[in-house]
Design an enzyme around this catalytic site. Structure first.
Site, PDB file in Angstrom:
ATOM      1  N   SER A   4       7.928  -0.940   6.210  1.00  0.00           N
ATOM      2  CA  SER A   4       7.055  -1.657   5.848  1.00  0.00           C
ATOM      3  C   SER A   4       5.959  -0.833   5.097  1.00  0.00           C
ATOM      4  O   SER A   4       5.681  -1.377   3.941  1.00  0.00           O
ATOM      5  CB  SER A   4       6.313  -2.412   7.109  1.00  0.00           C
ATOM      6  OG  SER A   4       5.079  -3.043   6.887  1.00  0.00           O
ATOM      7  N   ASP A  47      -2.859   5.957  -4.338  1.00  0.00           N
ATOM      8  CA  ASP A  47      -3.158   5.347  -2.985  1.00  0.00           C
ATOM      9  C   ASP A  47      -2.979   5.964  -1.933  1.00  0.00           C
ATOM     10  O   ASP A  47      -2.467   7.106  -1.810  1.00  0.00           O
ATOM     11  CB  ASP A  47      -1.967   4.088  -2.924  1.00  0.00           C
ATOM     12  CG  ASP A  47      -2.513   3.021  -2.144  1.00  0.00           C
ATOM     13  OD1 ASP A  47      -3.705   3.114  -1.308  1.00  0.00           O
ATOM     14  OD2 ASP A  47      -1.739   1.967  -1.756  1.00  0.00           O
ATOM     15  N   LYS A  48      -3.744   5.539  -0.903  1.00  0.00           N
ATOM     16  CA  LYS A  48      -3.556   6.313   0.400  1.00  0.00           C
ATOM     17  C   LYS A  48      -3.253   5.076   1.641  1.00  0.00           C
ATOM     18  O   LYS A  48      -3.532   4.109   1.223  1.00  0.00           O
ATOM     19  CB  LYS A  48      -4.941   6.971   0.875  1.00  0.00           C
ATOM     20  CG  LYS A  48      -4.976   6.865   2.432  1.00  0.00           C
ATOM     21  CD  LYS A  48      -5.994   5.824   2.977  1.00  0.00           C
ATOM     22  CE  LYS A  48      -5.979   5.875   4.483  1.00  0.00           C
ATOM     23  NZ  LYS A  48      -6.512   4.401   4.873  1.00  0.00           N
ATOM     24  N   HIS A  49      -2.448   5.409   2.291  1.00  0.00           N
ATOM     25  CA  HIS A  49      -2.069   4.514   3.402  1.00  0.00           C
ATOM     26  C   HIS A  49      -2.240   4.893   4.909  1.00  0.00           C
ATOM     27  O   HIS A  49      -1.616   5.932   5.085  1.00  0.00           O
ATOM     28  CB  HIS A  49      -0.673   3.775   3.056  1.00  0.00           C
ATOM     29  CG  HIS A  49      -0.305   2.532   3.995  1.00  0.00           C
ATOM     30  ND1 HIS A  49      -0.535   1.246   3.686  1.00  0.00           N
ATOM     31  CD2 HIS A  49      -0.008   2.528   5.356  1.00  0.00           C
ATOM     32  CE1 HIS A  49      -0.328   0.547   4.408  1.00  0.00           C
ATOM     33  NE2 HIS A  49       0.163   0.953   5.706  1.00  0.00           N
ATOM     34  N   SER A  50      -2.765   4.124   5.697  1.00  0.00           N
ATOM     35  CA  SER A  50      -3.001   4.719   7.219  1.00  0.00           C
ATOM     36  C   SER A  50      -2.027   3.734   7.888  1.00  0.00           C
ATOM     37  O   SER A  50      -2.047   2.744   7.736  1.00  0.00           O
ATOM     38  CB  SER A  50      -4.416   4.489   7.590  1.00  0.00           C
ATOM     39  OG  SER A  50      -4.731   4.739   8.878  1.00  0.00           O
ATOM     40  N   THR A 109      -7.166  -3.841   7.753  1.00  0.00           N
ATOM     41  CA  THR A 109      -8.107  -3.713   6.321  1.00  0.00           C
ATOM     42  C   THR A 109      -8.345  -5.005   6.009  1.00  0.00           C
ATOM     43  O   THR A 109      -9.606  -5.408   5.709  1.00  0.00           O
ATOM     44  CB  THR A 109      -7.572  -2.777   5.337  1.00  0.00           C
ATOM     45  OG1 THR A 109      -7.457  -1.333   5.907  1.00  0.00           O
ATOM     46  CG2 THR A 109      -8.379  -2.651   4.429  1.00  0.00           C
ATOM     47  N   ARG A 122       6.561  -9.123  13.644  1.00  0.00           N
ATOM     48  CA  ARG A 122       6.558  -7.797  14.402  1.00  0.00           C
ATOM     49  C   ARG A 122       5.549  -7.943  15.259  1.00  0.00           C
ATOM     50  O   ARG A 122       5.614  -7.357  16.529  1.00  0.00           O
ATOM     51  CB  ARG A 122       6.524  -6.704  13.627  1.00  0.00           C
ATOM     52  CG  ARG A 122       7.832  -6.158  12.753  1.00  0.00           C
ATOM     53  CD  ARG A 122       7.409  -5.155  11.746  1.00  0.00           C
ATOM     54  NE  ARG A 122       6.538  -3.948  12.415  1.00  0.00           N
ATOM     55  CZ  ARG A 122       5.850  -3.097  11.724  1.00  0.00           C
ATOM     56  NH1 ARG A 122       5.574  -3.366  10.433  1.00  0.00           N
ATOM     57  NH2 ARG A 122       5.307  -2.143  12.360  1.00  0.00           N
ATOM     58  N   LYS A 153       5.939  -1.452   0.078  1.00  0.00           N
ATOM     59  CA  LYS A 153       4.689  -1.775  -0.404  1.00  0.00           C
ATOM     60  C   LYS A 153       4.102  -0.760  -1.527  1.00  0.00           C
ATOM     61  O   LYS A 153       3.731  -1.024  -2.551  1.00  0.00           O
ATOM     62  CB  LYS A 153       3.255  -2.101   0.640  1.00  0.00           C
ATOM     63  CG  LYS A 153       3.357  -3.012   1.432  1.00  0.00           C
ATOM     64  CD  LYS A 153       2.284  -3.538   2.219  1.00  0.00           C
ATOM     65  CE  LYS A 153       2.221  -2.711   3.527  1.00  0.00           C
ATOM     66  NZ  LYS A 153       2.982  -3.060   4.650  1.00  0.00           N
ATOM     67  N   LYS A 154       4.166   0.540  -1.127  1.00  0.00           N
ATOM     68  CA  LYS A 154       3.814   1.607  -1.960  1.00  0.00           C
ATOM     69  C   LYS A 154       4.896   1.694  -3.106  1.00  0.00           C
ATOM     70  O   LYS A 154       4.569   2.238  -4.278  1.00  0.00           O
ATOM     71  CB  LYS A 154       3.952   2.958  -1.249  1.00  0.00           C
ATOM     72  CG  LYS A 154       2.944   2.974  -0.018  1.00  0.00           C
ATOM     73  CD  LYS A 154       1.533   2.419  -0.449  1.00  0.00           C
ATOM     74  CE  LYS A 154       0.799   1.456   0.534  1.00  0.00           C
ATOM     75  NZ  LYS A 154      -0.491   0.647   0.226  1.00  0.00           N
TER      76      LYS A 154
END
Length: 398
Positions: free
Chosen positions: A235, A107-110, A172, A220, A239-240
Site C-alpha cells: 500500500s 516525500d515522506k510517509h508515516s 492525514t 483492510r 503510492k510512492k
C-alpha cells in the site's frame, strides 16, 4: 504530467518506476484464494490478475476480503510483496514531472499513529526551503505567503499521496477534509499545477492514481487485516512509486498509539518497506516512538488547528525526516544541516505561508485559510466547527 501505460509495458527501466508487465490471462479468483489460503506461493501473473480484478471491478468484495485475510494469515514472501506493489502501482497513472524538477521531488510517509500530524507540517516546510524568506511581518498581506529575499531557484516539490485512518489511527486526509472546502481528490494535471504554484500538495488515491490501493485500503479497515506486513508494504510503496520520487523517507511508528507496539515489530516493517527499493539510492526507514497518549486536541477537526509546526513553534518531530530529505535531494550538505534549514522555515513563517497557499490551492476559501493560519485557537475552532457534545476528561497526572 503524462499517463504511463500500465498494461503491455516492458520491464521497468529503473528502480524508481515499479511497473507491472504485460496482460496476463485471468486466473479464477477462487483458485487464487484457495491457493493462498493453503499457504502456497502466488506467481507474479496471478497477483497481477487479482489486482486487475480489484481495479476493474470484476472481483466481488467478499472475494477481495477473503484474499486479504488469506494474505494476513499466510503472509507473502519478498517476491510476492514486490509483485503486489508493482501491480498496485501500475493499476493507474504514473506521474511524470518537468525536467527542471529532476532530483527535487521528495516525500515522506508515516505508518501512522494517534495524534500523528507530521505531514501537515513537513510538506509545506520542505516546499518552503528553496530560498530565504522574511519573517511573518514581511508577508504579502493579499496572498498570505512570504516575500522571497533571493532570486527564484528550483524548490523541492512535495506531492504527498496520503491515506485515511486505519484501525484506531487517524488519517492525514481525514484531518484535512475537516477544513471546509479542502479537496483531496486531484488529477495528475491539477497536482502539477499546484506544485508549480505552491510546491506541495496532499492528495489521496483516486480512480486515476493507484485505484487498486483505494479499494484495498478501505476493505483492510473492515476485514481486520490492517496490520498485515505485505499489505502495508504494498500500500505504501505503490503510492510512492506512482509519484516518481527523487527521495523518500519512511517514518515507521511504534508504541501503544501505533499499529505496531514494539520497536522490534516496527523494525520488521521498516525492513519490509526498504527491501523492494522503489526510488533510487538509499531509502531510509526511521523507527519513531509513538507512545499511548492523547493529543492536546483529539479529533479530525481539531488536529489541523492544533498542529504546532505549521504555526511556527518548535521543537517539531518533522525535522528529522525533513533534514534527511533535504540532504538527499542536494538542498543541504548533510542531514543535520537539513534539520537546521527546515527549522528556520518553520520558525520564520515561510512554512506557514506555504501551508496557507496549499490550502487555497486545494479548494479552501482564502478567508478560511487565512483565519486558520492567523487566527486565535478559538477562531480556528469556530472555522472548523465543534462537536455538539464535548466532555472534558482530565488526566490523573501529566
Amino acid at each position: 504530467v503524462s499517463p504511463v501505460p500500465h498494461r503491455g509495458a516492458g520491464r521497468p527501466q529503473s528502480r524508481c518506476q515499479l511497473s507491472g508487465t504485460g496482460m496476463d490471462a485471468p486466473t479464477p479468483l477462487p483458485t487464487l484464494i484457495r491457493k493462498k489460503r493453503d499457504g502456497e506461493r502466488l506467481e507474479d501473473a496471478e497477483i497481477r490478475s487479482f489486482v486487475r480484478g480489484v481495479t476493474e471491478g470484476t472481483a466481488q468484495q467478499g472475494q477481495i476480503g477473503a484474499m486479504l485475510m488469506a494474505i494476513r494469515l499466510r503472509g507473502m514472501d519478498a517476491g510476492e510483496t514486490l509483485a503486489l506493489t508493482q501491480a498496485m502501482a501500475s493499476s493507474g497513472r504514473t506521474l511524470a514531472w518537468p525536467p527542471a524538477w529532476h532530483g527535487l521531488v521528495v516525500d515522506k510517509h508515516s505508518t501512522g499513529g494517534v495524534g500523528d500530524k507530521v505531514s501537515l507540517a513537513l510538506a509545506p516546510a520542505l516546499a518552503a526551503c528553496g530560498c530565504k524568506v522574511r519573517g511573518s511581518r514581511g508577508w504579502d498581506r493579499d496572498r498570505g505567503v512570504p516575500e522571497p529575499l533571493c532570486p527564484a531557484v528550483p524548490l523541492p516539490q512535495v506531492p504527498m499521496i496520503s491515506g485515511r485512518g486505519l484501525g484506531h489511527t487517524g488519517g492525514t486526509l481525514d484531518k484535512l477534509e475537516a477544513i471546509p472546502g479542502f479537496r483531496v481528490s486531484q488529477s495528475p494535471e491539477e497536482m502539477q499545477h499546484i506544485l508549480a504554484r505552491v510546491g506541495c500538495c496532499i492528495v489521496g488515491q483516486s480512480a486515476e492514481l493507484v485505484p487498486a490501493d483505494r479499494v484495498l485500503y478501505g476493505l483492510r479497515d473492515v476485514t481486520a487485516t490492517v496490520d498485515s506486513l505485505p499489505l502495508i508494504t504494498a500500500s505504501i510503496l505503490s503510492k510512492k512509486a506512482a509519484e516518481r520520487l527523487s527521495a523518500l523517507v519512511l517514518d515507521v511508528k511504534f508504541g501503544g498509539a501505533a499499529l505496531y507496539p514494539t520497536q522490534e515489530s516496527a523494525r520488521e516493517l521498516a525492513q519490509s518497506l526498504v527491501r523492494p527499493r522503489g526510488p533510487p539510492g538509499p531509502l531510509p526507514a526511521v523507527p519513531c516512538h509513538c507512545p499511548l497518549s492523547l493529543p492536546a486536541a483529539p479529533g479530525h477537526s481539531r488536529c489541523p488547528c492544533s498542529c504546532p509546526c505549521p504555526l511556527g513553534s518548535q521543537p517539531c518531530p518533522a525535522l528529522g525526516a525533513g533534514g534527511v530529505l533535504l540532504w538527499q535531494c542536494g538542498m543541504a550538505a548533510g542531514a543535520e544541516q537539513g534539520r537546521e534549514r527546515l527549522a528556520r522555515a518553520l520558525d520564520d513563517g515561510s512554512a506557514l505561508g506555504t501551508f496557507e497557499a496549499m490550502l487555497e490551492a486545494q479548494g479552501v476559501p482564502p478567508d478560511t485559510a487565512r483565519g486558520l493560519c492567523a487566527g486565535t485557537p478559538a477562531q480556528r475552532r469556530q472555522l472548523l466547527g465543534e462537536a455538539k457534545v464535548c466532555e472534558e476528561l482530565p488526566a490523573p497526572q501529566e
